[in-house]
Design a protein around this motif. Structure first.
Motif, PDB file in Angstrom:
ATOM      1  N   LEU A  32      -2.366  17.940   1.794  1.00  0.00           N
ATOM      2  CA  LEU A  32      -1.237  18.232   2.678  1.00  0.00           C
ATOM      3  C   LEU A  32      -0.538  16.960   3.149  1.00  0.00           C
ATOM      4  CD1 LEU A  32      -2.528  21.161   4.918  1.00  0.00           C
ATOM      5  CD2 LEU A  32      -0.525  21.192   3.431  1.00  0.00           C
ATOM      6  N   GLU A  33      -1.331  15.944   3.499  1.00  0.00           N
ATOM      7  CA  GLU A  33      -0.739  14.704   3.998  1.00  0.00           C
ATOM      8  C   GLU A  33       0.144  14.051   2.937  1.00  0.00           C
ATOM      9  OE1 GLU A  33      -3.863  15.537   4.115  1.00  0.00           O
ATOM     10  OE2 GLU A  33      -4.309  15.760   6.261  1.00  0.00           O
ATOM     11  N   ASP A  34      -0.287  14.108   1.676  1.00  0.00           N
ATOM     12  CA  ASP A  34       0.503  13.511   0.594  1.00  0.00           C
ATOM     13  C   ASP A  34       1.770  14.322   0.321  1.00  0.00           C
ATOM     14  OD1 ASP A  34      -1.463  11.644   0.439  1.00  0.00           O
ATOM     15  OD2 ASP A  34      -2.326  12.356  -1.447  1.00  0.00           O
ATOM     16  N   VAL A  35       1.669  15.645   0.461  1.00  0.00           N
ATOM     17  CA  VAL A  35       2.858  16.486   0.286  1.00  0.00           C
ATOM     18  C   VAL A  35       3.896  16.133   1.348  1.00  0.00           C
ATOM     19  CG1 VAL A  35       3.758  18.846   0.291  1.00  0.00           C
ATOM     20  CG2 VAL A  35       1.537  18.367  -0.747  1.00  0.00           C
ATOM     21  N   ALA A  36       3.438  16.008   2.588  1.00  0.00           N
ATOM     22  CA  ALA A  36       4.356  15.661   3.675  1.00  0.00           C
ATOM     23  C   ALA A  36       4.993  14.299   3.436  1.00  0.00           C
ATOM     24  CB  ALA A  36       3.606  15.673   5.008  1.00  0.00           C
ATOM     25  N   SER A  37       4.185  13.335   2.971  1.00  0.00           N
ATOM     26  CA  SER A  37       4.715  11.995   2.706  1.00  0.00           C
ATOM     27  C   SER A  37       5.740  12.020   1.583  1.00  0.00           C
ATOM     28  CB  SER A  37       3.562  11.049   2.351  1.00  0.00           C
ATOM     29  OG  SER A  37       4.048   9.777   1.984  1.00  0.00           O
ATOM     30  N   ALA A  38       5.430  12.744   0.504  1.00  0.00           N
ATOM     31  CA  ALA A  38       6.353  12.806  -0.631  1.00  0.00           C
ATOM     32  C   ALA A  38       7.663  13.486  -0.250  1.00  0.00           C
ATOM     33  CB  ALA A  38       5.699  13.538  -1.797  1.00  0.00           C
ATOM     34  N   CYS A  39       7.583  14.466   0.648  1.00  0.00           N
ATOM     35  CA  CYS A  39       8.786  15.187   1.077  1.00  0.00           C
ATOM     36  C   CYS A  39       9.516  14.473   2.207  1.00  0.00           C
ATOM     37  CB  CYS A  39       8.421  16.604   1.521  1.00  0.00           C
ATOM     38  SG  CYS A  39       7.794  17.658   0.191  1.00  0.00           S
ATOM     39  N   GLY A  40       8.871  13.472   2.796  1.00  0.00           N
ATOM     40  CA  GLY A  40       9.500  12.734   3.880  1.00  0.00           C
ATOM     41  C   GLY A  40       9.623  13.525   5.165  1.00  0.00           C
ATOM     42  N   VAL A  41       8.642  14.417   5.420  1.00  0.00           N
ATOM     43  CA  VAL A  41       8.677  15.239   6.628  1.00  0.00           C
ATOM     44  C   VAL A  41       7.314  15.177   7.304  1.00  0.00           C
ATOM     45  CG1 VAL A  41      10.438  16.787   5.707  1.00  0.00           C
ATOM     46  CG2 VAL A  41       8.020  17.329   5.358  1.00  0.00           C
ATOM     47  N   SER A  42       7.231  15.754   8.491  1.00  0.00           N
ATOM     48  CA  SER A  42       5.972  15.768   9.224  1.00  0.00           C
ATOM     49  C   SER A  42       5.018  16.791   8.622  1.00  0.00           C
ATOM     50  CB  SER A  42       6.220  16.107  10.695  1.00  0.00           C
ATOM     51  OG  SER A  42       6.665  17.449  10.817  1.00  0.00           O
ATOM     52  N   LEU A  43       3.745  16.667   8.988  1.00  0.00           N
ATOM     53  CA  LEU A  43       2.738  17.611   8.512  1.00  0.00           C
ATOM     54  C   LEU A  43       3.045  19.024   9.008  1.00  0.00           C
ATOM     55  CD1 LEU A  43       0.109  17.711   6.883  1.00  0.00           C
ATOM     56  CD2 LEU A  43      -1.144  17.338   9.016  1.00  0.00           C
ATOM     57  N   ALA A  44       3.508  19.135  10.239  1.00  0.00           N
ATOM     58  CA  ALA A  44       3.842  20.454  10.784  1.00  0.00           C
ATOM     59  C   ALA A  44       4.985  21.097  10.001  1.00  0.00           C
ATOM     60  CB  ALA A  44       4.213  20.331  12.260  1.00  0.00           C
ATOM     61  N   THR A  45       5.975  20.292   9.632  1.00  0.00           N
ATOM     62  CA  THR A  45       7.114  20.826   8.877  1.00  0.00           C
ATOM     63  C   THR A  45       6.685  21.308   7.501  1.00  0.00           C
ATOM     64  OG1 THR A  45       8.691  19.410  10.038  1.00  0.00           O
ATOM     65  CG2 THR A  45       9.369  20.265   7.892  1.00  0.00           C
ATOM     66  N   VAL A  46       5.846  20.528   6.825  1.00  0.00           N
ATOM     67  CA  VAL A  46       5.436  20.931   5.481  1.00  0.00           C
ATOM     68  C   VAL A  46       4.555  22.176   5.545  1.00  0.00           C
ATOM     69  CG1 VAL A  46       3.236  19.714   5.056  1.00  0.00           C
ATOM     70  CG2 VAL A  46       4.937  19.865   3.250  1.00  0.00           C
TER      71      VAL A  46
ATOM     72  N   GLN B 235       0.815  -1.208   0.000  1.00  0.00           N
ATOM     73  CA  GLN B 235       0.000   0.000   0.000  1.00  0.00           C
ATOM     74  C   GLN B 235       0.856   1.268   0.000  1.00  0.00           C
ATOM     75  OE1 GLN B 235      -3.344  -0.033  -0.237  1.00  0.00           O
ATOM     76  NE2 GLN B 235      -3.260  -2.266  -0.355  1.00  0.00           N
ATOM     77  N   ALA B 236       2.133   1.130   0.328  1.00  0.00           N
ATOM     78  CA  ALA B 236       3.013   2.300   0.423  1.00  0.00           C
ATOM     79  C   ALA B 236       3.791   2.556  -0.858  1.00  0.00           C
ATOM     80  CB  ALA B 236       3.990   2.111   1.587  1.00  0.00           C
ATOM     81  N   VAL B 237       3.602   1.716  -1.885  1.00  0.00           N
ATOM     82  CA  VAL B 237       4.414   1.828  -3.096  1.00  0.00           C
ATOM     83  C   VAL B 237       4.211   3.173  -3.785  1.00  0.00           C
ATOM     84  CG1 VAL B 237       4.738   0.916  -5.434  1.00  0.00           C
ATOM     85  CG2 VAL B 237       4.613  -0.645  -3.494  1.00  0.00           C
ATOM     86  N   LYS B 238       2.966   3.587  -3.967  1.00  0.00           N
ATOM     87  CA  LYS B 238       2.699   4.838  -4.686  1.00  0.00           C
ATOM     88  C   LYS B 238       3.322   6.033  -3.966  1.00  0.00           C
ATOM     89  CE  LYS B 238      -1.007   7.710  -6.583  1.00  0.00           C
ATOM     90  NZ  LYS B 238      -2.477   7.853  -6.775  1.00  0.00           N
ATOM     91  N   GLY B 239       3.146   6.102  -2.649  1.00  0.00           N
ATOM     92  CA  GLY B 239       3.734   7.210  -1.897  1.00  0.00           C
ATOM     93  C   GLY B 239       5.244   7.198  -1.951  1.00  0.00           C
ATOM     94  N   TRP B 240       5.832   5.998  -1.896  1.00  0.00           N
ATOM     95  CA  TRP B 240       7.291   5.895  -1.952  1.00  0.00           C
ATOM     96  C   TRP B 240       7.810   6.335  -3.316  1.00  0.00           C
ATOM     97  CZ3 TRP B 240      10.617   2.775  -4.879  1.00  0.00           C
ATOM     98  CH2 TRP B 240      11.959   2.781  -4.461  1.00  0.00           C
ATOM     99  N   ILE B 241       7.134   5.931  -4.384  1.00  0.00           N
ATOM    100  CA  ILE B 241       7.540   6.343  -5.729  1.00  0.00           C
ATOM    101  C   ILE B 241       7.429   7.861  -5.872  1.00  0.00           C
ATOM    102  CG2 ILE B 241       6.813   6.280  -8.158  1.00  0.00           C
ATOM    103  CD1 ILE B 241       6.300   3.310  -7.832  1.00  0.00           C
ATOM    104  N   SER B 242       6.379   8.448  -5.314  1.00  0.00           N
ATOM    105  CA  SER B 242       6.237   9.912  -5.355  1.00  0.00           C
ATOM    106  C   SER B 242       7.409  10.586  -4.660  1.00  0.00           C
ATOM    107  CB  SER B 242       4.921  10.331  -4.695  1.00  0.00           C
ATOM    108  OG  SER B 242       3.809   9.820  -5.400  1.00  0.00           O
ATOM    109  N   SER B 243       7.831  10.030  -3.523  1.00  0.00           N
ATOM    110  CA  SER B 243       8.948  10.633  -2.792  1.00  0.00           C
ATOM    111  C   SER B 243      10.248  10.524  -3.580  1.00  0.00           C
ATOM    112  CB  SER B 243       9.098   9.979  -1.414  1.00  0.00           C
ATOM    113  OG  SER B 243       9.543   8.638  -1.526  1.00  0.00           O
TER     114      SER B 243
END
Length: 227
Positions: A178-192, A99-107
């Motif tokens: 926002l959650e997907d942006v944070a995941s793609a950037c590899g940072v927390s929601l607060a950081t993004v 289930q994490a493949v798409k998010g990992w590829i985005s990152s």
């Protein structure tokens, strides 16, 4: 005259689904187009060439779109997409959850663009220090069409840090949650969120000083020149 016994009537045989050979996984009988991301990961790890091709077909458009959003119309786009997929195919075995493949590829796509931005900024600094001759003046012919406006948007984004630029383009150009942006950037929601606030402030200030972008902002409803 002797009676001829009636011929037996053959009972129609219902077609049956193919049964897996002993020791063969039922999943292997599925059409390749129906394989899940997790199954593709296992097949790539097993050296199945069709699995890598299917992963490219499935996620190639996503990788290209994300890199294009971050970089703009870039002459090296094809090379950057190739670099991203080279990383994906050599490192995808690290993904344990299908289930994490798409998010990992985005990152991976985002980090590929990030490296390209930082590499170019270093090259520009080296060019600045190594060339003392006068640089040619830019063209004074105004061009205020959509293509020129887009060029100026990315010129303004060039002034942002790589981290802020990526967050900005993923959120406001690609329109990712926002959650997907944070995941793609590899940072927390607060950081993004902090990166986005900083990027918006910087981009707005730069756009206000550009006559073309200023007009574009005045027509929109997100950023205004009165902020």
């Amino acid at each position: 005259m002797p009676q001829v016994p009636p011929l037996p009537i053959a009972t129609p045989v219902k077609p049956t689904s193919p049964q897996p050979a002993p020791g063969r996984n039922v999943v292997s009988l599925l059409p390749q187009s129906e394989r899940s991301d997790g199954e593709l990961v296992h097949a790539i790890a097993a050296g199945e060439p069709w699995a890598a091709a299917m992963l490219l077909d499935r996620y190639g458009p996503l990788v290209e779109r994300l890199i294009r959003r971050v970089m703009g119309h870039d002459p090296e786009l094809e090379d950057l997409v190739h670099d991203a997929f080279a990383t994906i195919l050599t490192s995808i075995h690290q993904v344990r959850d299908g289930q994490a493949v798409k998010g990992w590829i985005s990152s991976v796509a985002v980090h590929t663009a990030h490296r390209a931005i930082r590499r170019r900024r270093l090259s520009r600094w080296l060019f600045f220090w190594q060339h003392d001759e006068e640089l040619p003046e830019p063209s004074s012919v105004p061009a205020h069409g959509p293509r020129e406006a887009l060029r100026r948007v990315y010129a303004a984004l060039d002034e942002l840090s790589a981290e802020d630029r990526i967050a900005f383009t993923l959120r406001f150009v690609e329109e990712m949650p926002l959650e997907d942006v944070a995941s793609a950037c590899g940072v927390s929601l607060a950081t993004v969120k902090r990166r986005l606030a900083r990027a918006e402030q910087r981009f707005t200030a730069l756009a206000k000083r550009d006559p073309v972008l200023r007009g574009w902002m005045e027509e929109g409803d997100r950023w205004t020149t009165n902020q």
